[in-house]
Write a protein that holds these residues in place. Structure first.
Motif, PDB file in Angstrom:
ATOM      1  N   PRO A  41       0.818  -1.225   0.000  1.00 50.79           N
ATOM      2  CA  PRO A  41       0.000   0.000   0.000  1.00 50.79           C
ATOM      3  C   PRO A  41       0.847   1.268   0.000  1.00 50.79           C
ATOM      4  O   PRO A  41       0.500   2.243  -0.656  1.00 50.79           O
ATOM      5  CB  PRO A  41      -0.819  -0.122   1.287  1.00 50.79           C
ATOM      6  CG  PRO A  41      -0.852  -1.585   1.586  1.00 50.79           C
ATOM      7  CD  PRO A  41       0.458  -2.115   1.134  1.00 50.79           C
ATOM      8  N   ASP A  42       1.966   1.249   0.737  1.00 48.37           N
ATOM      9  CA  ASP A  42       2.826   2.436   0.790  1.00 48.37           C
ATOM     10  C   ASP A  42       3.409   2.736  -0.588  1.00 48.37           C
ATOM     11  O   ASP A  42       3.460   3.902  -1.009  1.00 48.37           O
ATOM     12  CB  ASP A  42       3.956   2.232   1.794  1.00 48.37           C
ATOM     13  CG  ASP A  42       3.464   2.261   3.233  1.00 48.37           C
ATOM     14  OD1 ASP A  42       2.355   2.783   3.466  1.00 48.37           O
ATOM     15  OD2 ASP A  42       4.190   1.764   4.108  1.00 48.37           O
ATOM     16  N   ARG A  44       2.161   1.839  -3.455  1.00 49.82           N
ATOM     17  CA  ARG A  44       1.080   2.278  -4.346  1.00 49.82           C
ATOM     18  C   ARG A  44       0.803   3.767  -4.142  1.00 49.82           C
ATOM     19  O   ARG A  44       0.601   4.509  -5.105  1.00 49.82           O
ATOM     20  CB  ARG A  44      -0.180   1.466  -4.093  1.00 49.82           C
ATOM     21  CG  ARG A  44      -0.096   0.035  -4.595  1.00 49.82           C
ATOM     22  CD  ARG A  44      -1.434  -0.660  -4.543  1.00 49.82           C
ATOM     23  NE  ARG A  44      -1.359  -1.999  -5.107  1.00 49.82           N
ATOM     24  CZ  ARG A  44      -2.380  -2.654  -5.631  1.00 49.82           C
ATOM     25  NH1 ARG A  44      -3.584  -2.090  -5.673  1.00 49.82           N
ATOM     26  NH2 ARG A  44      -2.232  -3.869  -6.124  1.00 49.82           N
ATOM     27  N   ARG A  45       0.794   4.197  -2.892  1.00 48.70           N
ATOM     28  CA  ARG A  45       0.574   5.619  -2.619  1.00 48.70           C
ATOM     29  C   ARG A  45       1.708   6.461  -3.209  1.00 48.70           C
ATOM     30  O   ARG A  45       1.476   7.525  -3.785  1.00 48.70           O
ATOM     31  CB  ARG A  45       0.452   5.859  -1.111  1.00 48.70           C
ATOM     32  CG  ARG A  45      -0.902   5.480  -0.529  1.00 48.70           C
ATOM     33  CD  ARG A  45      -1.053   5.983   0.892  1.00 48.70           C
ATOM     34  NE  ARG A  45      -0.169   5.273   1.816  1.00 48.70           N
ATOM     35  CZ  ARG A  45      -0.508   4.143   2.445  1.00 48.70           C
ATOM     36  NH1 ARG A  45      -1.710   3.607   2.253  1.00 48.70           N
ATOM     37  NH2 ARG A  45       0.331   3.569   3.276  1.00 48.70           N
TER      38      ARG A  45
END
Length: 357
Positions: A41-42, A44-45
């Motif tokens: 997720p990190d 992707r952000r």
């Protein structure tokens, strides 16, 4: 170049993917970063913040399942995944760029090259250090005969990192293909082969110096080229005083250059090709010097203006190759030749012998 940009899928968004490949792809006319493969997720952000239109998949398999939506796949994942992912991408009908090292062995690299040829697909290796500012400058000096007949080539890629950082790059597990021999060694060997051609003999010394280190962190490689040039190559994480990046000695003159190409540092700091007016250039104080009979450190020799580094040229060449407008900038067979030298260096260091190729 086609009017419609070629769509690129990027596998991996760690150091290689985020610092090198994504920015360079985005800066290349005729290419567009379409999809990033990461389950983090990190990450992707991070990718979404810089490339708002990018799509994501969690696994390479999801990417390959929609191969018809892409024109190129870039493999920027850990070394041990290069061969299986490149194989899967080629079998899915996709041209491929793979970060160095292409494989763990020359045989695996040749097999990948054969598969790409069989499928009629591009397979290129990201040897970005061919577009370093100092290497471009040295290559021109050698081509122009400014040094006379080159006798000795010294190349250093040294760092001072007295404590291991951990991670797969410093893992002692052979399956990870870690250690400096295959990391920085891939660069210095490739550059030596580009400059001076095939190698006939290889001698190497590898050491594990730092407490807690699991794999080589201080390595020396000596090459004898068929051309007669001798290359002495140093890669190290344990160098408290850094030597010259290049020291090249010829029958007419020598060339000495200190300091690293600025492009990696600029990319790490968020700089982007096309936004910086003087991308890849360096201060005049860092120019190398050419001369004979004196030390450059005491003012001997003449400053040689360093050509601008040009990492964007690699992906521009890839885009041209994909559209039939130019050759593959780094064919897999060239990577296989370098891997043959690295394998010989590993054998030499282990058995304390000189290996004949």
């Amino acid at each position: 170049m086609t009017a419609t940009p070629l769509r690129v899928g990027l596998v991996g968004y760690g150091l290689a993917g985020s610092v090198f490949h994504a920015p360079l792809i985005a800066a290349t006319e005729g290419l567009v970063l379409d999809t990033v493969v990461t389950s983090s997720p990190d990450r992707r952000r991070q990718a979404g913040a810089e490339f708002p239109d990018v799509r994501f998949t969690a696994t390479p398999e999801e990417l390959f399942d929609r191969a018809d939506e892409l024109d190129l796949v870039v493999i920027a994942s850990p070394n041990k995944t290069h061969v299986p992912l490149a194989t899967a991408a080629l079998k899915a009908g996709l041209p491929v760029v793979v970060d160095k090292p292409l494989a763990g062995t020359a045989a695996e690299a040749r097999d990948l090259a054969a598969l790409a040829d069989e499928r009629g697909l591009l397979l290129s290796v990201f040897q970005n250090r061919r577009w370093d500012n100092d290497f471009l400058t040295l290559r021109r000096l050698v081509t122009d005969g400014a040094l006379g007949d080159v006798w000795r080539f010294e190349s250093r890629f040294e760092r001072w990192r007295p404590r291991p950082k951990g991670g797969w790059r410093e893992s002692g597990d052979p399956a990870e293909i870690g250690g400096l021999l295959y990391d920085l060694g891939s660069h210095v060997v490739d550059q030596a082969l580009v400059l001076f051609g095939p190698v006939t003999e290889v001698y190497a010394e590898t050491d594990v110096r730092r407490p807690g280190a699991e794999t080589d962190d201080d390595t020396f490689i000596a090459l004898t080229h068929a051309s007669g040039v001798r290359s002495h190559l140093y890669v190290s994480a344990t160098t408290a005083q850094l030597g010259p990046r290049f020291r090249v000695l010829g029958s007419e003159a020598g060339y000495v250059k200190y300091g690293l190409d600025p492009q990696e540092a600029a990319l790490r700091e968020g700089g982007r090709p096309g936004t910086a007016a003087e991308w890849g250039t360096e201060d005049q104080a860092l120019w190398g010097r050419i001369g004979s009979g004196e030390s450059p450190l005491s003012g001997g020799g003449t400053p040689v203006p360093t050509l601008a580094g040009d990492y964007p040229a690699y992906y521009a060449a890839v885009a041209a190759a994909l559209t039939g407008a130019g050759p593959n900038p780094v064919p897999a067979q060239e990577a296989a030749a370098a891997l043959g030298v690295l394998e010989a260096a590993r054998t030499s260091a282990r058995d304390k012998v000189t290996v004949t190729l």
